[in-house]
Every structure is written in C-alpha cells, then in structure tokens.
Scaffold this active site. Structure first.
Site, short mmCIF file in Angstrom:
data_model
loop_
_atom_site.label_atom_id
_atom_site.label_comp_id
_atom_site.label_asym_id
_atom_site.label_seq_id
_atom_site.Cartn_x
_atom_site.Cartn_y
_atom_site.Cartn_z
N GLU A 100 -1.36 15.56 -6.49
CA GLU A 100 -2.21 14.98 -5.46
C GLU A 100 -2.98 16.04 -4.68
O GLU A 100 -2.39 17.01 -4.19
CB GLU A 100 -1.35 14.13 -4.51
CG GLU A 100 -2.12 13.45 -3.39
CD GLU A 100 -3.26 12.58 -3.87
OE1 GLU A 100 -3.07 11.78 -4.79
OE2 GLU A 100 -4.37 12.73 -3.32
N THR A 149 -7.99 9.52 -7.15
CA THR A 149 -6.91 9.68 -8.13
C THR A 149 -7.19 8.84 -9.38
O THR A 149 -7.00 9.30 -10.51
CB THR A 149 -5.56 9.23 -7.55
OG1 THR A 149 -5.38 9.85 -6.30
CG2 THR A 149 -4.42 9.61 -8.47
C1 GP9 Z 1 -2.31 6.15 -4.43
C2 GP9 Z 1 -2.49 7.58 -4.76
C3 GP9 Z 1 -3.48 8.25 -3.86
O1 GP9 Z 1 -1.54 5.44 -5.31
O2 GP9 Z 1 -2.81 7.72 -6.09
O3 GP9 Z 1 -4.75 7.86 -4.13
P1 GP9 Z 1 -6.05 8.66 -3.62
O4 GP9 Z 1 -6.31 8.23 -2.21
O5 GP9 Z 1 -5.75 10.12 -3.71
O6 GP9 Z 1 -7.11 8.24 -4.57
MN MN Z 2 -5.30 11.55 -5.14
#
Ligand code: GP9
Ligand code: MN
Length: 620
Positions: A253, A295
């Site tokens: 992340e 993401t």
């Molecule tokens: C949520 C996580 C975060 O499930 O994948 O998402 P993002 O805000 O980074 O797109």
């Molecule tokens: Mn993300």
C-alpha cells in the site's frame, strides 16, 4: 426618518455573483491549480460565470415563489458539488468524475479518512447559501423578483452565451485541443471551470456507454499489429525458471520507491526490504501507472497488462468486460487462484471484478479475525493480516497464485505506539511525517511474513513478488517532500517520485538490481514467462522485464512518459541527467508511442474488444 432608496437587485443576480465569487475563492484556497500568467488567472476567474448564468437564468422563466425555491435548491446543489470536490481533492489531489461519484460503496468505507478530511470550518463553504436563506426569508427591500420581459431574458441569455464563448476562446489560445485531450483534469477545471467540467464529464460518460454498443471488433486489427510489433522474445535462461512454483504476489500500500535504502532521522525506513532486495531481482526504475482507481488500478494493470482508465476505476466501470488476466490464465494452467485482502469485499467492486479476472476465491474481511486491538486506520494491521493469511495459504491446493494486499500504510498513516519502530519526520506536512513510521511498520510485517513462510516450508516453493501500488504522498506535500529530498520538487522530480518498488524473489536465484525503465504494465508477461507460459498470442502492452530486447520506456496514465535518458511531463522534455528541461525534439520520437499505448488500451476497455478477440483468435 428619511428612507434610503437602495437600488433593487434581482435574486438571480445575487446568487450568481455569490456563487461565482465563492467558486473563485475556493479555486484559490482549496485546490492547487497552477497558474503561470495573468491570462490563465483571468480564465480561472471568469470560468464559473457562464455556467451559473445559464443555470440560474432558468429562474427567469418562473414566477416569484417557484423562482425562490428553484434558486435555493439549485444553489445548495451547486455548493454541495463544489464542496464534494474540495473534500475529494484533499484526499486524492484530483477532481471528481461521475464514475468515482457512484462508488458509494467505497465512500462508506472511507470512515476514518473522512473524519480526518472534514472540519468545522468547512461550514464556511456554505456561507453564501446561509446568506441566501436569510435573503429569501426576510425579504429585504433591495431584493426584487420582478418578472423579466422577453427582451431582457434574451439579453441575459446572449450575454451568458457570449461569456461562454469568450471563455472557451481564451482557453483555446492558452491550451489548444483542450477538450480532445482529457488526460489532465486540472487543466480542464482551470480552463472551463469546475461546473462545465462536470457537464463535459457526463458527456464522456454517455459516450463511453455508447462505445461498447457500437464496437464490432474491427478496431482490433490495428491494435493487434501494434502489439505484435512490440512483442519481445522472452529471456531463454529465465523462461520457465519458476515453473510449477507457487506465486505469492504482494501489493504494498502507498509504497513509493524513495523509501528504499533511505533513512529518516538517521534510521533505515525499510531495513528488511533493503536486505531482501539483495537476494532478489530489484527493479529500481519501475513506475506505477495508476489513475483514479488507485489500488484497484494497480491490480488491473499488473494482471492484464492493460492501462487503467483516465477517469474512474475500471474495476467499477467495466467489471463485466471480457479479460484475459493472469489468474484466469494460471487457472487454465492448473493453478489455484486467490486474492487475500482484509477489507470489505465490495471495496473497489473487487467481489464482482475478481470473477471477471478469473479468481477462484477471495479471502476478504469475513475470512479474518478482525478485532479492535488488532486493527488500526483502515482495518486489520498488516502483521496480523499476514499471520492469519498463512493459514489460508496452507489450506490452498498447490500450486497456487495468491495475491495479498496490505493496508496499514494507507492515508492517514495511523499507527499504534507499540508498532512505531521509528519516529515521524519533522516537516510542515503531517501526512509525510507519519508516512515513515507506517512504511517502517509494513517492512516489519513483511519480515515477519517471510519468516513465517520459511517456518511453514512455503518459502522455497514459491516465487515472491512485491510491488508498490501507487504513490502515498501526493503533490499537495511537495514542500515537505522537497525538504526531505533536499531538492525542490519540480515536475521532473514529481514524475520520478512515481517510481514504486518491484522485487521478484525466485528461490535459488541470486539477486540483481535492474535499472531498466519499466512499469506495472510489464509484470504480467514477466511473471507468465517465469512460469513457462507463452504470451505471444496475448494482447498486452507490457514486455518481459528480463527480455534482452525490452525497450526502456514507460507511460504514465496522465500521458507523461519516461525513457532511458528523458522524462516527458506537462509537455516538457527533461534531461534525466540534469533534471532540467531540454529540447522537446529529443522526446518527440516517443510521443506517438505514448499516445498510441493509452489510446489503444482505452479502446479495448471502452469497446470491450477482448470479447471479439476470444471468439476469433487463438488465445486458447
Ligand atoms: C482498500 C485498499 C486501499 O481495499 O485497497 O485502497 P486505495 O485507497 O489505496 O485505492
Ligand atoms: Mn492503495
């Protein structure tokens, strides 16, 4: 007492001027719109006006009571749209689009972030609306509702049209082909205004629905030729090198590459990864190519070798398309395919989209033991997520393809005291300051996970791939970022900051740091070739990172591109060695390719073209 005869003003004029000025003030205070000269400033100033005149002009056709009602409701609605953009911008550094707006299932999950993003002073965004209510309620004498004559109405309409054209004309001199090139929302808002931008966006939306209906597969020929011409032969030494191994793919992340081998307050930010890359292939010039889908966009790129869309998240807008994604291909090659992510299954529409991508199983929130004490920020802490995922991995049929998506290092970068292995940075941006401890925590969680894989005997049978999903620190924090990097964040530096780590660990292979320019788009063919699966027939825009012919080139979703020697962004060609602008002709040879890549990929998605490919061509 003498009565003062105030000039009378129509409520329509009042509300128009109030919203106009408010919009301009909001532009100045809440968005980071880059203005280069007085003409751009002037365009920015007048751009809300024509829209507001058109909309409130409708009130001219109404009688007093209806007119009042119409003005109040419309004014509130417009203020709400503006405010929604402000809040969205705080988080995403971007303007809303219709597809994003309808991702309500995501909005409800934004939970802790929304608290961070809203404050009491936000009521100021509605000041003009409160004034309007007072004016309507107490009817001061200077406000009039006189009905307008036909001539006056016509004059009003003509003035609005004239202003609209004047605005567009000015914008066109400032930014040719503004409406045909829609990579950059900031440019659009800057030139035609936030309201007209939303209308334009609605137009795009209906156009894209029509595109699928009208596509018939004939467009594929050009795309096919283009893709064939770009195909690179796999590296013979590595083709099939990981055949039959489990694949553990980890999405990190908000992890940007600048944290690797870097210190904050004298301490390493990613001590584990710094070691891990020594016996892995580490790609140091690997860029994320995500757009608004964050993401989910990164998942899309990595598994399809297609680009995400310039607006909205393809996970939402085109989840019923035909794809030929990695999980589906691996399933056909005897793999069990699963995604593991301790969040609501509907976030980013994953539960639906994963079916189209060929996932057999999605281990989501309900598959994890999530309690208050093992959660922070957006949910289950990474370390607990990895620990609990071990059980799932152990239970899977082998070989498996398992994608694990981390969460702790997500804005607003919250962390419990006991998980803080390093102290925050010290700058004007709390976001940047807090980013480091959460990245450091994620690193610790990864270390734990790899150790657990070893304990369980899963390490040697698996190739482990880690990649950063997208940036964590937006351009809103350029000043603090500049302080950290020790140099000003120019558009060149900003583009270079879009690098995310890519680490491929193959058991029994020595490590190597690779500096080839590459992007998330390249991961699919790279992985498939390692597993000994041919991709010659696939429609893919990426190439095998190990191929000897791999071109040093990658395109970002906003149209910027990077080559071995140059970075092209915001229509300026930068020399990588100096970081300074150079002759645009040096970037010229790649312009066409960058454009083609994105356009062809968009065509595939909007026309759902792979549905034809599968019927007529021999993918299988
Ligand atoms: C949520 C996580 C975060 O499930 O994948 O998402 P993002 O805000 O980074 O797109
Ligand atoms: Mn993300």
């Amino acid at each position: 007492m003498h009565k003062i005869n105030l000039p009378k003003v129509s409520l329509i004029a009042i509300v128009t001027v109030m919203l106009w000025l408010k919009t301009y003030i909001v532009y100045q205070t809440s968005f980071d719109i880059k203005i280069e000269n007085w003409k751009q400033e002037f365009i920015l100033f007048i751009n809300p006006l024509s829209f507001l005149m058109f909309v409130f002009g409708i009130g001219l056709l109404m009688k007093e009571k209806n007119q009042k009602r119409f003005i109040v409701v419309t004014s509130f609605f417009i203020s709400a749209i503006l405010f929604a953009n402000v809040v969205f911008y705080r988080f995403f550094n971007d303007f809303l689009t219709i597809p994003v707006l309808f991702q309500t299932s995501n909005m409800s999950d934004l939970g802790s972030s929304v608290n961070e993003l809203l404050n009491l002073s936000d009521l100021l965004y509605f000041v003009d609306f409160f004034i309007l209510i007072v004016l309507v309620k107490f009817k001061p004498r200077f406000v009039q509702y006189r009905e307008f004559s036909k001539t006056n109405r016509r004059a009003f309409l003509l003035i609005a049209i004239a202003i609209a054209f004047f605005n567009l004309g000015l914008a066109e001199t400032e930014r040719p082909q503004l409406l045909t090139r829609t990579f950059d929302r900031e440019m659009l808002v800057k030139n035609i205004g936030t309201y007209n931008y939303h209308i334009y966006d609605a137009f795009l939306q209906s156009k894209s629905s029509a595109q699928r209906a009208l596509a018939d597969g004939s467009e594929l020929a050009d795309i096919d030729n283009y893709v064939r011409a770009g195909y690179n032969k796999p590296n013979e030494k590595l083709f099939g090198r990981a055949k039959g191994k489990n694949v553990i793919l980890i999405s990190l992340e908000s992890t940007q590459n600048f944290v690797i081998n870097q210190k904050v307050n004298g301490q390493e930010i990613t001590p584990f990864l710094n070691e891990f890359i020594k016996d892995s292939y580490y790609f140091e010039n690997f860029y994320h190519q995500t757009g608004q889908g964050k993401t989910s966009d990164s998942e899309f790129i990595v598994e399809n070798s297609l680009y995400p869309l310039s607006r909205g998240a393809v996970f939402f807008t085109h989840s019923s398309n035909e794809f030929n994604a990695t999980p589906e291909i691996l399933k056909q090659n005897g793999y069990f395919t699963a995604s593991l992510h301790a969040n609501n299954k509907s976030f980013w529409n994953r539960d639906i989209m994963y079916k189209s991508l060929g996932y057999e199983r999605f281990y989501s929130m309900t598959d994890y033991d999530i309690r208050e004490e093992n959660s922070v920020g957006w949910g289950l802490k990474d370390k607990d997520f990895f620990e609990q995922s071990i059980q799932h991995l152990k239970a899977m049929p082998k070989p498996y393809y398992a994608k694990l998506i981390t969460l702790t290092n997500h804005f607003p970068f919250e962390i419990h005291e006991e998980d803080k292995f390093i102290e925050p940075y010290d700058s004007s941006s709390n976001t940047l300051n807090n980013y480091f401890p959460t990245v450091r925590y994620q690193d610790e969680a990864l270390k734990h996970f790899v150790q657990r894989l070893k304990d369980e005997g899963l390490y040697e049978n698996s190739i482990i791939i880690l990649y950063g999903d997208h940036y964590g620190i937006s351009e809103n924090h350029n000043k603090a970022m500049g302080q950290f990097l020790g140099s000003e964040v120019t558009p060149f530096v900003s583009t270079q900051l879009q690098r995310v780590p890519l680490i491929i660990h193959i058991p029994g292979q020595k490590g190597k740091t690779v500096s080839t320019v590459s992007g998330q788009i390249d991961l699919k063919p790279t992985l498939l070739h390692l597993l000994g699966i041919d991709t010659k027939q696939d429609i893919e825009f990426g190439s095998d990172l190990f191929s000897k012919d791999k071109m040093e080139f990658t395109v970002l979703r906003d149209g910027s591109f990077i080559t071995k020697d140059y970075v092209y962004t915001r229509e300026i060609c930068y020399d990588k060695k100096t970081g300074e602008p150079t002759d645009n002709n040096l970037c010229e040879p790649y312009l066409e390719k960058a454009k083609n890549e994105l356009e062809f990929s968009d065509k595939i998605i909007y026309g759902d073209l792979l549905r034809f490919y599968e019927d007529t061509n021999a993918i299988k």
